[in-house]
Enzyme design. Structure first.
Site, PDB file in Angstrom:
ATOM      1  N   ASN A   1       0.840  -1.190   0.000  1.00  0.00           N
ATOM      2  CA  ASN A   1       0.000   0.000   0.000  1.00  0.00           C
ATOM      3  C   ASN A   1       0.881   1.248   0.000  1.00  0.00           C
ATOM      4  O   ASN A   1       2.105   1.151  -0.014  1.00  0.00           O
ATOM      5  CB  ASN A   1      -0.960  -0.008   1.197  1.00  0.00           C
ATOM      6  CG  ASN A   1      -0.230  -0.133   2.522  1.00  0.00           C
ATOM      7  OD1 ASN A   1       0.552   0.729   2.900  1.00  0.00           O
ATOM      8  ND2 ASN A   1      -0.470  -1.235   3.240  1.00  0.00           N
TER       9      ASN A   1
ATOM     10  N   ASP B   1      -4.457  -6.264   4.637  1.00  0.00           N
ATOM     11  CA  ASP B   1      -5.611  -7.053   5.090  1.00  0.00           C
ATOM     12  C   ASP B   1      -5.625  -8.443   4.475  1.00  0.00           C
ATOM     13  O   ASP B   1      -6.235  -9.370   5.024  1.00  0.00           O
ATOM     14  CB  ASP B   1      -6.912  -6.334   4.732  1.00  0.00           C
ATOM     15  CG  ASP B   1      -7.071  -5.015   5.481  1.00  0.00           C
ATOM     16  OD1 ASP B   1      -6.733  -4.985   6.684  1.00  0.00           O
ATOM     17  OD2 ASP B   1      -7.495  -4.029   4.869  1.00  0.00           O
TER      18      ASP B   1
ATOM     19  N   LYS C   1       9.259 -16.738 -10.694  1.00  0.00           N
ATOM     20  CA  LYS C   1       8.524 -15.616 -11.262  1.00  0.00           C
ATOM     21  C   LYS C   1       7.407 -16.094 -12.185  1.00  0.00           C
ATOM     22  O   LYS C   1       7.609 -16.953 -13.044  1.00  0.00           O
ATOM     23  CB  LYS C   1       9.488 -14.707 -12.037  1.00  0.00           C
ATOM     24  CG  LYS C   1       8.808 -13.503 -12.663  1.00  0.00           C
ATOM     25  CD  LYS C   1       9.786 -12.671 -13.478  1.00  0.00           C
ATOM     26  CE  LYS C   1       9.047 -11.541 -14.203  1.00  0.00           C
ATOM     27  NZ  LYS C   1       9.971 -10.738 -15.040  1.00  0.00           N
TER      28      LYS C   1
ATOM     29  N   PHE D   1      -5.087   3.347  14.387  1.00  0.00           N
ATOM     30  CA  PHE D   1      -5.277   4.354  13.350  1.00  0.00           C
ATOM     31  C   PHE D   1      -6.356   3.865  12.388  1.00  0.00           C
ATOM     32  O   PHE D   1      -6.472   2.659  12.133  1.00  0.00           O
ATOM     33  CB  PHE D   1      -3.977   4.599  12.590  1.00  0.00           C
ATOM     34  CG  PHE D   1      -3.097   5.632  13.235  1.00  0.00           C
ATOM     35  CD1 PHE D   1      -2.881   6.852  12.630  1.00  0.00           C
ATOM     36  CD2 PHE D   1      -2.483   5.380  14.452  1.00  0.00           C
ATOM     37  CE1 PHE D   1      -2.067   7.811  13.217  1.00  0.00           C
ATOM     38  CE2 PHE D   1      -1.675   6.326  15.063  1.00  0.00           C
ATOM     39  CZ  PHE D   1      -1.465   7.549  14.440  1.00  0.00           C
TER      40      PHE D   1
ATOM     41  N   LYS E   1     -14.522   0.904  14.697  1.00  0.00           N
ATOM     42  CA  LYS E   1     -13.260   0.173  14.861  1.00  0.00           C
ATOM     43  C   LYS E   1     -12.774   0.241  16.305  1.00  0.00           C
ATOM     44  O   LYS E   1     -12.290  -0.747  16.861  1.00  0.00           O
ATOM     45  CB  LYS E   1     -12.216   0.762  13.904  1.00  0.00           C
ATOM     46  CG  LYS E   1     -10.890   0.025  13.846  1.00  0.00           C
ATOM     47  CD  LYS E   1     -10.001   0.639  12.768  1.00  0.00           C
ATOM     48  CE  LYS E   1      -8.656  -0.076  12.666  1.00  0.00           C
ATOM     49  NZ  LYS E   1      -7.798   0.512  11.594  1.00  0.00           N
TER      50      LYS E   1
ATOM     51  N   LYS F   1     -12.495  -3.338  18.427  1.00  0.00           N
ATOM     52  CA  LYS F   1     -11.135  -3.823  18.678  1.00  0.00           C
ATOM     53  C   LYS F   1     -10.622  -3.450  20.067  1.00  0.00           C
ATOM     54  O   LYS F   1      -9.450  -3.652  20.368  1.00  0.00           O
ATOM     55  CB  LYS F   1     -10.195  -3.315  17.586  1.00  0.00           C
ATOM     56  CG  LYS F   1     -10.655  -3.789  16.199  1.00  0.00           C
ATOM     57  CD  LYS F   1      -9.670  -3.517  15.101  1.00  0.00           C
ATOM     58  CE  LYS F   1     -10.235  -4.047  13.780  1.00  0.00           C
ATOM     59  NZ  LYS F   1      -9.290  -3.889  12.659  1.00  0.00           N
TER      60      LYS F   1
END
Length: 406
Positions: A214, A283, A293, A327, A341, A345
């Site tokens: 990301n 995730d 490859k 975060f 969240k 959590k």
């Protein structure tokens, strides 16, 4: 840089990079600092003490048993006078001695006796720098509050190309100023605390060449590690792959995959007062890793993904007395999703931000966040540099941590 009223004790060890220290000493003196130089015997083989005496304007100490002009215990007086101890270059031998508590010459005894911050600038062959023994010694000293600079990569004196070059004097001087600006860490709002911070992205491999990741740069997590260190905490930074220098004074644990980050976080969770999960953990991970490859065929390629472990949820289920900060990087319904969240959590604080904005968030030096607490109260930061936001977050964490016993 204005160092009026500061005394910088420069330690020089036996490495070819000692010639660069001449320029450092000259710059420190021109910045107004009183500079005292302590050399190891090996260092005197590379640069003559007379050179440093001329550049510093002070006698150079290198002999533990020389008869002083007036009575003092040389290593103690030098240690007490120092505002900061800079060791440049620092050899693997010197780092090993300090990590083992060995004080068998004037420089090591002085470092053992000082209460000033110590900034160590390693310079050596790449194989020596990457040797697990050296890295363990470095990590041990960092955990004790010693500051380290990461060497540059380039041509080395031995003819190799790799990591191990002593950074340019200008960079070292900037680091001196930064460490001095931290003040007395023992009086910080997080003094005596251990803060575990995660930062950066994770990389989930598809084959030996490709991976899923990301846009996280790690800048927010590294700012939090720096702010925690400034506040006097012992900081453990578990970081994914980023292009950032190690924060000084922090114990840095580098990982790649989500499962590696999970293992590392669990290893240090029990000794932490607070965990700040700023990392952007993947995730999903490819269910099937290709050992070679994957070749382009011109047709469609389907990659089956499996969920990774939810590190934050796992910590929320395990926590006892720890403070847990998460975060939430969202692109819509930012506060709503973040509050969900936080509840799901078992977090104490969640820091939410809109990553769809182009002027802040991922890869930017700026951010704008909303801190949301368990009681539903919120604090908005406004758009500002990430280090300032990090300091705000650390200040709120310090308020929530219970009083230390004793």
């Amino acid at each position: 840089m204005n160092l009026e009223g500061k005394t910088i004790l420069v330690g020089v060890t036996g490495g070819i990079a000692a010639y660069k220290t001449c320029e450092i000493v000259s710059h420190l003196r021109r910045s107004g600092a009183s500079v005292r130089v302590v050399m190891t015997e090996a260092a005197t083989r590379f640069v003559a003490p007379l050179t440093f005496r001329t550049l510093s304007g002070n006698p150079v100490a290198y002999d533990m048993f020389v008869e002083p002009d007036e009575w003092d215990v040389r290593h103690v007086s030098l240690a007490k006078a120092a505002s900061l101890v800079l060791i440049a270059p620092a050899t693997a031998n010197l780092v090993g001695k300090l990590a083992s508590g060995i004080a068998d010459d004037l420089l090591t005894t002085t470092v053992m006796a000082t209460r000033a911050p110590v900034l160590i600038v390693p310079a050596m062959n790449e194989a020596m720098y990457l040797n697990p023994i050296f890295q363990a010694n470095k990590a041990k000293l960092e955990a004790l509050g010693y500051f380290f600079m990461t060497p540059d990569t380039g041509h080395l004196a031995c003819g190799d190309v790799g990591i191990g070059r002593m950074p340019d004097p200008d960079r070292i001087l900037q680091e001196v100023e930064k460490v001095l600006s931290m003040g007395d860490r023992k009086d910080g709002i997080l003094s005596g605390r251990t803060i575990l911070v995660t930062a950066g992205p994770t990389r989930e491999p598809i084959d030996p060449v490709r991976y899923i990741s990301n846009r996280s740069s790690g800048k927010m997590g590294y700012a939090l590690a720096n702010a925690s260190s400034e506040a006097g905490a012992r900081v453990i930074l578990v970081t994914g792959p980023v292009a950032l220098p190690d924060p000084p004074g922090c114990q840095v644990v580098k990982v790649e995959r989500a499962e590696e980050m999970h293992r590392a976080v669990l290893e240090y969770f029990g000794q932490s007062d607070c965990v700040v999960m700023a990392a952007a953990v993947a995730d999903y991970t490819p269910a099937d890793y290709a050992a070679s490859k994957i070749k382009k065929t011109g047709g469609e390629l389907t990659i089956r993904l499996s969920p990774t472990v939810d590190i934050l949820r796992d910590l929320g289920a395990r926590k006892k007395n720890q403070l847990l900060v998460g975060f939430a990087a969202e692109t819509e319904n930012v506060v709503e999703y973040a509050m969900r969240k936080l509840r799901e959590k078992n977090l104490d604080i969640i820091v939410a931000n809109d990553v769809s904005r182009r002027d802040s968030g991922f890869e930017s030096d700026f951010n704008e966040v909303i801190m949301i607490f368990r009681d539903g109260s919120t604090i908005s930061s406004g758009r500002m540099p990430k280090i300032y936001i990090a300091r705000q977050i650390i200040a709120e964490i310090a308020k929530l941590l219970p009083e230390k016993e004793g």
